[in-house]
Write a protein that holds these residues in place. Sequence first.
Motif, PDB file in Angstrom:
ATOM      1  N   THR A 186      -5.085   2.577  -5.397  1.00  0.00           N
ATOM      2  CA  THR A 186      -5.074   2.072  -6.770  1.00  0.00           C
ATOM      3  C   THR A 186      -4.656   0.607  -6.786  1.00  0.00           C
ATOM      4  O   THR A 186      -4.155   0.069  -5.790  1.00  0.00           O
ATOM      5  N   ASP A 187      -4.851  -0.022  -7.944  1.00  0.00           N
ATOM      6  CA  ASP A 187      -4.511  -1.438  -8.066  1.00  0.00           C
ATOM      7  C   ASP A 187      -3.019  -1.690  -7.910  1.00  0.00           C
ATOM      8  O   ASP A 187      -2.606  -2.802  -7.565  1.00  0.00           O
ATOM      9  N   SER A 210      -0.033   6.232   1.947  1.00  0.00           N
ATOM     10  CA  SER A 210      -0.429   4.968   1.318  1.00  0.00           C
ATOM     11  C   SER A 210       0.737   4.341   0.563  1.00  0.00           C
ATOM     12  O   SER A 210       1.415   5.016  -0.200  1.00  0.00           O
ATOM     13  N   ALA A 211       0.932   3.045   0.773  1.00  0.00           N
ATOM     14  CA  ALA A 211       1.980   2.326   0.044  1.00  0.00           C
ATOM     15  C   ALA A 211       1.453   1.031  -0.547  1.00  0.00           C
ATOM     16  O   ALA A 211       1.631   0.765  -1.734  1.00  0.00           O
ATOM     17  N   GLY A 223      -1.381   4.271 -16.139  1.00  0.00           N
ATOM     18  CA  GLY A 223      -1.978   2.949 -16.281  1.00  0.00           C
ATOM     19  C   GLY A 223      -2.557   2.323 -15.035  1.00  0.00           C
ATOM     20  O   GLY A 223      -3.114   1.220 -15.100  1.00  0.00           O
ATOM     21  N   GLU A 224      -2.459   2.979 -13.887  1.00  0.00           N
ATOM     22  CA  GLU A 224      -3.059   2.433 -12.681  1.00  0.00           C
ATOM     23  C   GLU A 224      -4.570   2.650 -12.713  1.00  0.00           C
ATOM     24  O   GLU A 224      -5.078   3.507 -13.438  1.00  0.00           O
ATOM     25  N   ARG A 282      -4.233  11.634 -10.506  1.00  0.00           N
ATOM     26  CA  ARG A 282      -4.367  11.813 -11.953  1.00  0.00           C
ATOM     27  C   ARG A 282      -3.142  11.269 -12.674  1.00  0.00           C
ATOM     28  O   ARG A 282      -3.251  10.593 -13.713  1.00  0.00           O
ATOM     29  N   ARG A 283      -1.962  11.513 -12.124  1.00  0.00           N
ATOM     30  CA  ARG A 283      -0.736  11.025 -12.761  1.00  0.00           C
ATOM     31  C   ARG A 283      -0.628   9.503 -12.669  1.00  0.00           C
ATOM     32  O   ARG A 283      -0.135   8.853 -13.598  1.00  0.00           O
ATOM     33  N   ARG A 284      -1.077   8.927 -11.557  1.00  0.00           N
ATOM     34  CA  ARG A 284      -1.086   7.466 -11.435  1.00  0.00           C
ATOM     35  C   ARG A 284      -1.991   6.845 -12.500  1.00  0.00           C
ATOM     36  O   ARG A 284      -1.622   5.860 -13.147  1.00  0.00           O
TER      37      ARG A 284
END
Length: 236
Positions: free
Chosen positions: A58-59, A136-137, A28-29, A22-24
């Motif tokens: 995410t992108d 995840s990175a 804007g992600e 949610r914070r990502r």
Amino acid sequence: MTDEWPELDLRAAYEVQDETLRRRLARGEHLVGVKLGLTSRAKQQRMNIDSPLVAWLTDAMVLPAGEPVPQARLIHPRVEPELVFVMRERLAGPGITAARALAAVERVHAGAEVIDSRYRDFRFTLPDVVADNASSAAFAVGGRGVRPEDLDLALEAVLVEVDGRVVDSATGAAVQGHPGEALALAANDLARRGLAIEAGQLVLTGGMTDAVAAPPGARIAFHFSNLGSIHLSGGA
């Protein structure tokens, strides 16, 4: 985390994971898919974990072709080869089988995931790693896509090359016995949280081999039988 908070269970860990997403998104992600972690029995045994897990992509995690592993924002990156599904249809559990899951897939691609745990020495329990979004990175996806019906996914092989030397190999059977089983597992696991895999999303099905370190200067390549190769650089 469980060293200091032993009460952390999977329910709370997934709540942490979802709050992080949610914070990502708030900054804007964009959500582009899901990943499975620890789908290989060998990796489960090495990490002393007894089941796979699901996490978000995410992108901001996309690693463009030719770009090095982003050392400046990572702690101790490692990379692993994966089979990646691009979804044609929405896939919502429960009760999804491997056959039903594969029928919803548009294409299969070679993939590489950069994992980077917040925990020292990659030491964690299952709730720890779930809360950390399955380490995840970043990830890279190969350009050649193949329809799943045109590929024997269980026999699709990969060679892991580090600095010009082959160090490992595996087939798709290392991923839950068949990557389709991993995809079904993801859909059914998400259904328990009222979620689904959406059309157009990517699904990283889990490391086919153990991850290899990606320090500055490393040259890593994953060579697939039918899906081409992915080359990664550890950067400067």
